[in-house]
Design a protein around this motif. Sequence first.
Motif, PDB file in Angstrom:
ATOM      1  N   LEU A 269      41.002  43.917  42.805  1.00  0.00           N
ATOM      2  CA  LEU A 269      42.104  43.942  41.833  1.00  0.00           C
ATOM      3  C   LEU A 269      43.038  45.134  42.093  1.00  0.00           C
ATOM      4  CD1 LEU A 269      40.151  43.027  38.550  1.00  0.00           C
ATOM      5  CD2 LEU A 269      41.835  41.575  39.710  1.00  0.00           C
ATOM      6  N   SER A 270      42.457  46.271  42.472  1.00  0.00           N
ATOM      7  CA  SER A 270      43.243  47.507  42.665  1.00  0.00           C
ATOM      8  C   SER A 270      44.326  47.354  43.728  1.00  0.00           C
ATOM      9  CB  SER A 270      42.348  48.657  43.114  1.00  0.00           C
ATOM     10  OG  SER A 270      41.344  48.856  42.191  1.00  0.00           O
ATOM     11  N   THR A 271      44.091  46.447  44.664  1.00  0.00           N
ATOM     12  CA  THR A 271      45.070  46.340  45.752  1.00  0.00           C
ATOM     13  C   THR A 271      45.984  45.126  45.578  1.00  0.00           C
ATOM     14  OG1 THR A 271      43.463  45.065  47.003  1.00  0.00           O
ATOM     15  CG2 THR A 271      43.540  47.431  47.450  1.00  0.00           C
ATOM     16  N   VAL A 275      48.660  43.048  39.966  1.00  0.00           N
ATOM     17  CA  VAL A 275      47.869  43.855  39.016  1.00  0.00           C
ATOM     18  C   VAL A 275      48.505  45.246  38.887  1.00  0.00           C
ATOM     19  CG1 VAL A 275      45.604  44.915  38.641  1.00  0.00           C
ATOM     20  CG2 VAL A 275      45.762  42.572  39.525  1.00  0.00           C
ATOM     21  N   LEU A 276      48.842  45.609  37.636  1.00  0.00           N
ATOM     22  CA  LEU A 276      49.526  46.885  37.409  1.00  0.00           C
ATOM     23  C   LEU A 276      48.546  48.042  37.347  1.00  0.00           C
ATOM     24  CD1 LEU A 276      52.089  45.890  34.618  1.00  0.00           C
ATOM     25  CD2 LEU A 276      52.631  46.746  36.907  1.00  0.00           C
ATOM     26  N   LYS A 277      47.359  47.794  36.736  1.00  0.00           N
ATOM     27  CA  LYS A 277      46.438  48.901  36.506  1.00  0.00           C
ATOM     28  C   LYS A 277      45.021  48.348  36.355  1.00  0.00           C
ATOM     29  CE  LYS A 277      46.156  52.955  33.577  1.00  0.00           C
ATOM     30  NZ  LYS A 277      46.651  53.674  32.437  1.00  0.00           N
ATOM     31  N   VAL A 278      44.051  49.057  36.916  1.00  0.00           N
ATOM     32  CA  VAL A 278      42.655  48.620  36.775  1.00  0.00           C
ATOM     33  C   VAL A 278      41.874  49.711  36.042  1.00  0.00           C
ATOM     34  CG1 VAL A 278      40.546  47.950  38.011  1.00  0.00           C
ATOM     35  CG2 VAL A 278      42.780  47.301  38.922  1.00  0.00           C
ATOM     36  N   TYR A 279      41.118  49.297  35.023  1.00  0.00           N
ATOM     37  CA  TYR A 279      40.262  50.238  34.299  1.00  0.00           C
ATOM     38  C   TYR A 279      38.814  49.950  34.688  1.00  0.00           C
ATOM     39  CZ  TYR A 279      44.328  50.483  31.104  1.00  0.00           C
ATOM     40  OH  TYR A 279      45.568  50.631  30.553  1.00  0.00           O
ATOM     41  N   TYR A 280      38.248  50.811  35.526  1.00  0.00           N
ATOM     42  CA  TYR A 280      36.820  50.690  35.881  1.00  0.00           C
ATOM     43  C   TYR A 280      36.307  52.095  36.197  1.00  0.00           C
ATOM     44  CZ  TYR A 280      32.454  49.241  38.063  1.00  0.00           C
ATOM     45  OH  TYR A 280      31.114  49.090  38.359  1.00  0.00           O
ATOM     46  N   PRO A 281      35.292  52.569  35.467  1.00  0.00           N
ATOM     47  CA  PRO A 281      34.870  53.967  35.647  1.00  0.00           C
ATOM     48  C   PRO A 281      34.294  54.276  37.025  1.00  0.00           C
ATOM     49  CG  PRO A 281      33.478  52.837  34.012  1.00  0.00           C
ATOM     50  CD  PRO A 281      34.583  51.892  34.365  1.00  0.00           C
ATOM     51  N   SER A 304      38.560  46.152  32.974  1.00  0.00           N
ATOM     52  CA  SER A 304      39.769  45.605  32.354  1.00  0.00           C
ATOM     53  C   SER A 304      40.926  45.839  33.308  1.00  0.00           C
ATOM     54  CB  SER A 304      40.050  46.276  31.005  1.00  0.00           C
ATOM     55  OG  SER A 304      39.066  45.872  30.066  1.00  0.00           O
ATOM     56  N   PHE A 305      41.926  44.986  33.230  1.00  0.00           N
ATOM     57  CA  PHE A 305      43.122  45.221  34.059  1.00  0.00           C
ATOM     58  C   PHE A 305      44.364  44.679  33.381  1.00  0.00           C
ATOM     59  CE2 PHE A 305      44.043  41.047  36.001  1.00  0.00           C
ATOM     60  CZ  PHE A 305      42.852  40.353  35.778  1.00  0.00           C
ATOM     61  N   GLU A 306      45.457  45.253  33.810  1.00  0.00           N
ATOM     62  CA  GLU A 306      46.764  44.920  33.254  1.00  0.00           C
ATOM     63  C   GLU A 306      47.478  44.039  34.267  1.00  0.00           C
ATOM     64  OE1 GLU A 306      47.830  47.043  30.457  1.00  0.00           O
ATOM     65  OE2 GLU A 306      49.560  45.708  30.317  1.00  0.00           O
ATOM     66  N   LEU A 375      33.600  35.016  43.292  1.00  0.00           N
ATOM     67  CA  LEU A 375      34.342  35.585  42.160  1.00  0.00           C
ATOM     68  C   LEU A 375      35.724  36.068  42.623  1.00  0.00           C
ATOM     69  CD1 LEU A 375      31.463  37.568  40.393  1.00  0.00           C
ATOM     70  CD2 LEU A 375      32.295  35.266  39.880  1.00  0.00           C
ATOM     71  N   VAL A 376      35.748  36.790  43.735  1.00  0.00           N
ATOM     72  CA  VAL A 376      37.018  37.310  44.260  1.00  0.00           C
ATOM     73  C   VAL A 376      37.937  36.145  44.645  1.00  0.00           C
ATOM     74  CG1 VAL A 376      38.042  38.586  46.197  1.00  0.00           C
ATOM     75  CG2 VAL A 376      36.087  39.547  44.959  1.00  0.00           C
ATOM     76  N   LYS A 377      37.359  35.118  45.234  1.00  0.00           N
ATOM     77  CA  LYS A 377      38.139  33.946  45.653  1.00  0.00           C
ATOM     78  C   LYS A 377      38.801  33.282  44.438  1.00  0.00           C
ATOM     79  CE  LYS A 377      37.144  29.893  48.413  1.00  0.00           C
ATOM     80  NZ  LYS A 377      36.008  29.161  48.975  1.00  0.00           N
ATOM     81  N   ASP A 378      38.040  33.170  43.359  1.00  0.00           N
ATOM     82  CA  ASP A 378      38.570  32.541  42.143  1.00  0.00           C
ATOM     83  C   ASP A 378      39.706  33.382  41.550  1.00  0.00           C
ATOM     84  OD1 ASP A 378      38.686  30.509  40.226  1.00  0.00           O
ATOM     85  OD2 ASP A 378      37.298  31.551  38.876  1.00  0.00           O
ATOM     86  N   LEU A 379      39.498  34.691  41.497  1.00  0.00           N
ATOM     87  CA  LEU A 379      40.544  35.587  40.944  1.00  0.00           C
ATOM     88  C   LEU A 379      41.805  35.490  41.813  1.00  0.00           C
ATOM     89  CD1 LEU A 379      38.286  38.674  40.173  1.00  0.00           C
ATOM     90  CD2 LEU A 379      39.464  37.286  38.451  1.00  0.00           C
ATOM     91  N   LYS A 380      41.587  35.430  43.109  1.00  0.00           N
ATOM     92  CA  LYS A 380      42.706  35.383  44.060  1.00  0.00           C
ATOM     93  C   LYS A 380      43.540  34.137  43.849  1.00  0.00           C
ATOM     94  CE  LYS A 380      42.252  37.064  48.580  1.00  0.00           C
ATOM     95  NZ  LYS A 380      41.559  36.991  49.864  1.00  0.00           N
TER      96      LYS A 380
END
Length: 384
Positions: A269-271, A275-281, A304-306, A375-380
């Motif tokens: 998601l970060s790249t 996606v504007l912003k990724v929240y993951y600690p 979470s992400f924006e 999972l990544v494939k589905d998000l993509k």
Amino acid sequence: MKYNTKIIQEGEKPNLKEGAYGDVSIPIHLSSTFARKEVETPTGGYEYSRSGNPTRSALEKKLAALELADFGLAFSSGLAATTTLLLSLTKSGDRVLASDDLYGGTKRLFNRVFDKQYSVKFSYVDTSNISGLEKAIKSDTKLIWLETPTNPLLKISDIKAIAKIAKKNNILLVVDNTFLSPYFQKPLTLGADIVLHSTTKYINGHCDSVGGAIMLSESNVFEKLKFNQNAVGAILSPFDSFLTIRGIKTLALRMERHQENALRVANFLSTHPKVLKVYYPGLPTHPGYDIAKKQMTGFGGMISFEIRGGISTAKRFLSNLKLFALAESLGGVESLIEHPAKMTHASLSKQEREAVGITDGLIRVSVGIEDARDLVKDLKQALK
Ligand code: P1T
């Protein structure tokens, strides 16, 4: 005994005495009441299943073991645990100092039930800012209530530092540890007084039981909670207790995979340009990364992400996913995704949401334990 051995074995030692069956897995004791020979001698200590039940007792022992606590109590939901806790430890006129970013249902319970109907007061601050938290303490503050990481923005608060402040001011520190599970964070070892969970999430882990838990080691506080668990009556059923015990046995394995998959999804998601912003600690760019590394043994499975384009893009994206279920809740083996503003945090006003950063473009992911490549494939494909 090491942690992973203890959480599997605790509460379920096979009974090999004459007349017992040696069950390796605790039976589901459905009986609502227990017969006795003499008026004042309950058989095996059990009287009536609201007050105590052998299956629930087995779970409560396991819950205590999970948080390295002396005591565990099981409730019919996370909010039932929260309700019982507040009824036990606050009265009208007392104040609770809480994280500004909390599960929407917890804020609804605080504001619309305990404040409005019972005059318990709540102050909300960004608890990741220690000096701001310290300034917000007033003479009537009786509890500090943390979610760390918070739901849904994954903000991290320094439990050890806050515990010191709480002790100095004679305030009890409660940590809602739902987002990480005790496998990755043990707040009692960092100085917190009480840990609370929605066991609906990682502890049960299979999206098939709603429950709550409180773990602690202070016996005087435990006695108050135990009294109200019975007096209020919001207990976990024997069947749900059984399911939760069954879920706990694979907690370590599940959490490791949740984390591994979440890191992959967060990096993907970060790249992504949409996606504007990724929240993951677990991302070094997260503002709470250093504290997270210090107080957690893993970063968990929540992200979470924006999304670029606000609510209309968010809705289209969510409807185009094929593997992620568009559903509230989290912590199950199956991946879930949701829109906090319209779902889990819809009970807050738009103003309240925006004040903490829950925008209409925010999406929350509970990364399951499927194959991360799928999972990544589905998000993509859905982002496309
Ligand atoms: O749903 P229940 O078991 O009553 O638990 C309430 C609760 C308490 N604390 C946290 C941090 C939570 O996330 C929840 C419940 N949360 C959801 C249902 C959700 O989708 O965020």
